[in-house]
Design a protein around this motif. Structure first.
Motif, PDB file in Angstrom:
ATOM      1  N   ALA A  48       0.936  -1.150  -0.072  1.00  0.00           N
ATOM      2  CA  ALA A  48       0.021  -0.177   0.000  1.00  0.00           C
ATOM      3  C   ALA A  48       0.761   1.325   0.130  1.00  0.00           C
ATOM      4  N   LEU A  49       2.044   1.105   0.326  1.00  0.00           N
ATOM      5  CA  LEU A  49       3.189   2.143   0.361  1.00  0.00           C
ATOM      6  C   LEU A  49       3.131   2.775  -1.296  1.00  0.00           C
ATOM      7  N   TYR A  50       3.215   2.007  -2.365  1.00  0.00           N
ATOM      8  CA  TYR A  50       3.589   2.281  -3.522  1.00  0.00           C
ATOM      9  C   TYR A  50       2.456   2.958  -4.238  1.00  0.00           C
ATOM     10  N   ALA A  51       2.988   3.876  -5.482  1.00  0.00           N
ATOM     11  CA  ALA A  51       2.141   4.294  -6.585  1.00  0.00           C
ATOM     12  C   ALA A  51       1.260   5.293  -6.196  1.00  0.00           C
ATOM     13  N   HIS A  52       1.556   6.124  -5.076  1.00  0.00           N
ATOM     14  CA  HIS A  52       0.576   7.271  -4.794  1.00  0.00           C
ATOM     15  C   HIS A  52       0.649   8.399  -5.707  1.00  0.00           C
ATOM     16  N   ASN A  53       1.778   8.296  -6.763  1.00  0.00           N
ATOM     17  CA  ASN A  53       2.052   9.590  -7.407  1.00  0.00           C
ATOM     18  C   ASN A  53       1.320   9.278  -8.948  1.00  0.00           C
ATOM     19  N   ARG A  54       0.692   7.969  -9.223  1.00  0.00           N
ATOM     20  CA  ARG A  54       0.203   7.582 -10.309  1.00  0.00           C
ATOM     21  C   ARG A  54      -1.379   7.780 -10.631  1.00  0.00           C
ATOM     22  N   PRO A  55      -1.788   8.315 -11.509  1.00  0.00           N
ATOM     23  CA  PRO A  55      -3.472   8.252 -11.727  1.00  0.00           C
ATOM     24  C   PRO A  55      -3.851   6.960 -11.560  1.00  0.00           C
ATOM     25  N   TYR A  56      -5.108   6.608 -11.199  1.00  0.00           N
ATOM     26  CA  TYR A  56      -5.794   5.508 -10.659  1.00  0.00           C
ATOM     27  C   TYR A  56      -5.726   4.588 -11.877  1.00  0.00           C
ATOM     28  N   ALA A  57      -5.894   4.546 -12.984  1.00  0.00           N
ATOM     29  CA  ALA A  57      -5.852   3.713 -13.762  1.00  0.00           C
ATOM     30  C   ALA A  57      -4.410   2.950 -13.854  1.00  0.00           C
ATOM     31  N   ALA A  58      -3.377   3.947 -13.971  1.00  0.00           N
ATOM     32  CA  ALA A  58      -1.871   3.381 -13.964  1.00  0.00           C
ATOM     33  C   ALA A  58      -1.774   2.914 -12.504  1.00  0.00           C
ATOM     34  N   ARG A  59      -2.398   3.205 -11.515  1.00  0.00           N
ATOM     35  CA  ARG A  59      -1.931   2.695  -9.908  1.00  0.00           C
ATOM     36  C   ARG A  59      -2.517   1.297 -10.172  1.00  0.00           C
ATOM     37  N   ALA A  60      -3.577   0.993 -10.586  1.00  0.00           N
ATOM     38  CA  ALA A  60      -4.321  -0.196 -10.442  1.00  0.00           C
ATOM     39  C   ALA A  60      -3.344  -1.048 -11.114  1.00  0.00           C
ATOM     40  N   ARG A  61      -2.770  -0.923 -12.337  1.00  0.00           N
ATOM     41  CA  ARG A  61      -1.700  -1.698 -12.641  1.00  0.00           C
ATOM     42  C   ARG A  61      -0.238  -2.020 -12.032  1.00  0.00           C
ATOM     43  N   ALA A  62       0.036  -0.598 -11.533  1.00  0.00           N
ATOM     44  CA  ALA A  62       1.380  -0.764 -10.644  1.00  0.00           C
ATOM     45  C   ALA A  62       1.291  -1.552  -9.495  1.00  0.00           C
ATOM     46  N   LEU A  63       0.218  -1.233  -8.650  1.00  0.00           N
ATOM     47  CA  LEU A  63       0.056  -1.982  -7.308  1.00  0.00           C
ATOM     48  C   LEU A  63      -0.059  -3.339  -7.610  1.00  0.00           C
ATOM     49  N   ALA A  64      -0.669  -3.830  -8.636  1.00  0.00           N
ATOM     50  CA  ALA A  64      -1.003  -5.334  -9.081  1.00  0.00           C
ATOM     51  C   ALA A  64       0.535  -5.813  -9.278  1.00  0.00           C
ATOM     52  N   TRP A  65       1.336  -5.390  -9.965  1.00  0.00           N
ATOM     53  CA  TRP A  65       2.668  -5.791 -10.271  1.00  0.00           C
ATOM     54  C   TRP A  65       3.546  -5.793  -9.020  1.00  0.00           C
ATOM     55  N   VAL A  66       3.280  -4.719  -8.282  1.00  0.00           N
ATOM     56  CA  VAL A  66       4.194  -4.553  -6.817  1.00  0.00           C
ATOM     57  C   VAL A  66       3.709  -5.848  -6.146  1.00  0.00           C
ATOM     58  N   VAL A  67       2.609  -6.100  -5.944  1.00  0.00           N
ATOM     59  CA  VAL A  67       1.887  -7.361  -5.182  1.00  0.00           C
ATOM     60  C   VAL A  67       2.486  -8.539  -5.469  1.00  0.00           C
ATOM     61  N   LEU A  68       2.586  -8.606  -6.979  1.00  0.00           N
ATOM     62  CA  LEU A  68       3.030 -10.014  -7.657  1.00  0.00           C
ATOM     63  C   LEU A  68       4.709 -10.021  -7.285  1.00  0.00           C
ATOM     64  N   GLY A  69       5.277  -9.097  -7.632  1.00  0.00           N
ATOM     65  CA  GLY A  69       6.715  -8.855  -7.327  1.00  0.00           C
ATOM     66  C   GLY A  69       7.045  -9.117  -6.031  1.00  0.00           C
TER      67      GLY A  69
END
Length: 579
Positions: free
Chosen positions: A67-88
């Motif tokens: 939950a610490l990640y991707a707070h600077n990204r628009p929500y469409a991009a944040r959804a993808r970034a957070l998913a990749w962070v969780v998988l990583g």
């Protein structure tokens, strides 16, 4: 000629001390990661507390800390970034748990942890995932390497991490229901404020601005302000690239055009108006629309430049090879030294080393100093908090939640200040499974911090980044070519009094030049902080930057003229068609 005479490598730069510890302004959104991490960590930990299974908290925290990640990204991009962070995060955890289940050899486990840290560093930097970067991923994977494990337990532990990661994803996406364009608005506001600060240097009478550094705002301070403004505008464009097409995004594009005009022709801009727009964007009202731009998208060809993509991942990872080697070597050696000293938790030294590595050796030194100071003060904070945490397991969970909030609230001011909260939290997490001896934990943490910082920095010095000078030469060539392209299009547009398609042709080239200048400045700063490089072409860098910004200013004036001509022609045609 002097340019053909080989010059000796530059000696090490002067290492900052007080400057590295100076507190800055808090982030505009410091409360977002702070509240998000508490909301993501609390439910899993409180559930485990109710079930009397806090020994499993490390696995749920692996997902919750996403939950610490991707707070600077628009929500469409944040959804993808957070998913990749969780998988990583889950992938790194899986490798660590598998290694822990197959061997208890500490040297092998440290080696696996160092290799994981290098991969995590390279991927986080290449994808520009943003804060907190690779450190949280490395902390989780390194800590779980030394947790007793059997192969049969791995699926259940990974399921806990994925479940907590899914909850963290929901927490990260929740603000989008209330403020769907918040990240884009904040990025544009920051760009407007930075452009206003630069323009104010050319308006000595502007009460909110800073006085010009010499005639026409020359000097190092002026150049730094211009570079900061250009970087903020470029970052805002990148944020809009991630956002979905919508009317608010197009309105923000128009404001960014005004920020770029102020950057190119600051004497013709109004800093107060730029700041007023920034204040409006930070509010909840509609996006302001500049009244001096008509049909921006058509006149300036914005849509054509928004279609430019990023280089493939492998090309972005290539230049990071020296940094990855530093990370692998430094983390491995720090862990080995900690083992040789008889430290029971060598992963602390490994994580300390992994946290140091920045774009160059000078920045790595600053981060090392911040880490040491923050950890030493942090162990004192742990000594003060541990009596409270030992009152009950509920108190332990609540103290950790408070430290989670404090770390994210303070770390944007300076890394060492956030570490004051991170250190006692890391020590208390070890007590989720069972109570530990506070004196032993403090001693091991101090020794591991010093070992990780000293060995990690030594590895950074030993692994030289000779490619930094080559990349600077490539950035110079790219900036010169981009300026020549713009100059050619500018000359062609001036030869045609009313070119209909000139704005569309000129705008992509102008945007490429602006991006090339930002990249040149970042590359020059990174190369300047490396040790034992051949002499850098500093005069050429300055000349290319100045020529590039003069070309951008000429382009801004020409585009403004073309816009007025188009508006006048449209009005004339409308008058001619009236009955």
């Amino acid at each position: 000629m002097s340019s053909a005479t080989p010059r000796p490598p530059r000696p090490p730069a002067r290492l900052p001390l007080a400057g590295a510890l100076r507190l800055g302004r808090p982030s505009d959104i410091w409360f977002k990661p702070a509240l998000s991490v508490v909301a993501a960590v609390a439910p899993p930990n409180l559930t485990l507390l109710a079930l009397d299974r806090l020994d499993l908290a490390m696995y749920t925290m692996a997902g919750s800390l996403c939950a610490l990640y991707a707070h600077n990204r628009p929500y469409a991009a944040r959804a993808r970034a957070l998913a990749w962070v969780v998988l990583g995060m889950t992938g790194g955890l899986a490798v660590a748990l598998l290694a822990a289940s197959l061997t208890a050899n500490a040297v092998v486990l440290v080696t696996v942890g160092a290799l994981l840290a290098a991969v995590q560093k390279a991927l986080c930097d290449a994808t520009r995932v943003g804060p907190p970067g690779n450190v949280v991923l490395t902390f989780i994977s390194s800590a779980t390497l030394f947790m007793p494990q059997t192969p049969g337990q791995i699926p259940g532990h990974l399921a806990l991490a994925l479940a907590a990661g899914a909850w963290a994803w929901l927490i990260g996406m929740a603000p989008g229901r209330v403020r769907p364009h918040g990240p884009e608005r904040r990025a544009t506001a920051q760009a407007l404020d930075a452009a206003a600060a630069y323009a104010a240097a050319h308006h000595p009478g502007d009460s909110a601005g800073t006085p010009a550094a010499g005639p026409a705002g020359t000097g190092d301070g002026h150049a730094r302000t211009r570079a900061a403004a250009a970087a903020a505008v470029h970052a805002a464009w990148q944020t809009l690239l991630w956002a979905r097409d919508s009317e608010p995004r197009r309105a923000l594009q128009r404001l960014l055009v005004r920020a770029e005009v102020a950057l190119a022709a600051p004497a013709d801009s109004a800093p107060a108006r730029l700041r007023a727009w920034a204040r409006q964007l930070r509010g909840t009202g509609t996006v302001p629309r500049p009244d001096d731009l008509v049909d921006d998208d058509e006149l300036l060809g914005l849509d054509a430049t928004l279609a430019v993509g990023q280089p493939p991942l492998w090309r972005r990872i290539g230049p990071l090879t020296p940094l990855a080697v530093r990370t692998a070597l430094g983390c491995a050696l720090a862990g080995y030294v900690a083992l040789a000293l008889g430290i029971g938790r060598p992963y602390w030294a490994l994580v300390t080393a992994a946290s140091l590595y920045q774009a160059n050796v000078t920045l790595t030194w600053s981060r090392g100093l911040q880490r040491v100071v923050g950890n030493l003060v942090g162990v004192l904070a742990y000594a003060a908090l541990v009596p409270v945490a030992h009152l009950h397991q509920a108190a332990l969970v609540l103290v950790c939640l408070a430290l989670n909030f404090g770390a994210e609230a303070l770390i944007s001011r300076n890394y060492w200040l956030g570490s004051v909260c991170v250190t006692p939290m890391a020590l208390l997490i070890t007590e989720f499974a069972r109570h530990q001896d506070a004196g032993e934990l403090i001693t091991e943490r101090v020794v591991d911090t010093l070992v990780g910082a000293l060995v990690g920095f030594a590895a950074a010095v030993a692994v030289t980044n000779r490619r930094a000078g080559d990349r600077l030469g490539q950035a110079l060539t790219a900036a010169e070519r981009a300026r020549e392209d713009v100059a050619l299009l500018l000359a062609e547009s001036q030869q045609q009094p009313r070119p209909r398609s000139a704005p569309d042709a000129l705008e992509p080239a102008r945007r490429s030049l602006a991006a090339a200048l930002v990249h040149l400045r970042a590359t020059a700063d990174a190369a300047a902080g490396e040790w034992w490089q051949r002499a850098l072409p500093e005069e050429r860098v300055m000349a290319v930057e100045q020529a590039g910004h003069r070309t951008l200013a000429a382009t801004a004036r020409r585009q403004k003229l073309l816009a007025r001509t188009a508006v006048r022609d449209t009005s004339t045609e409308a008058e001619a068609t009236r009955p």
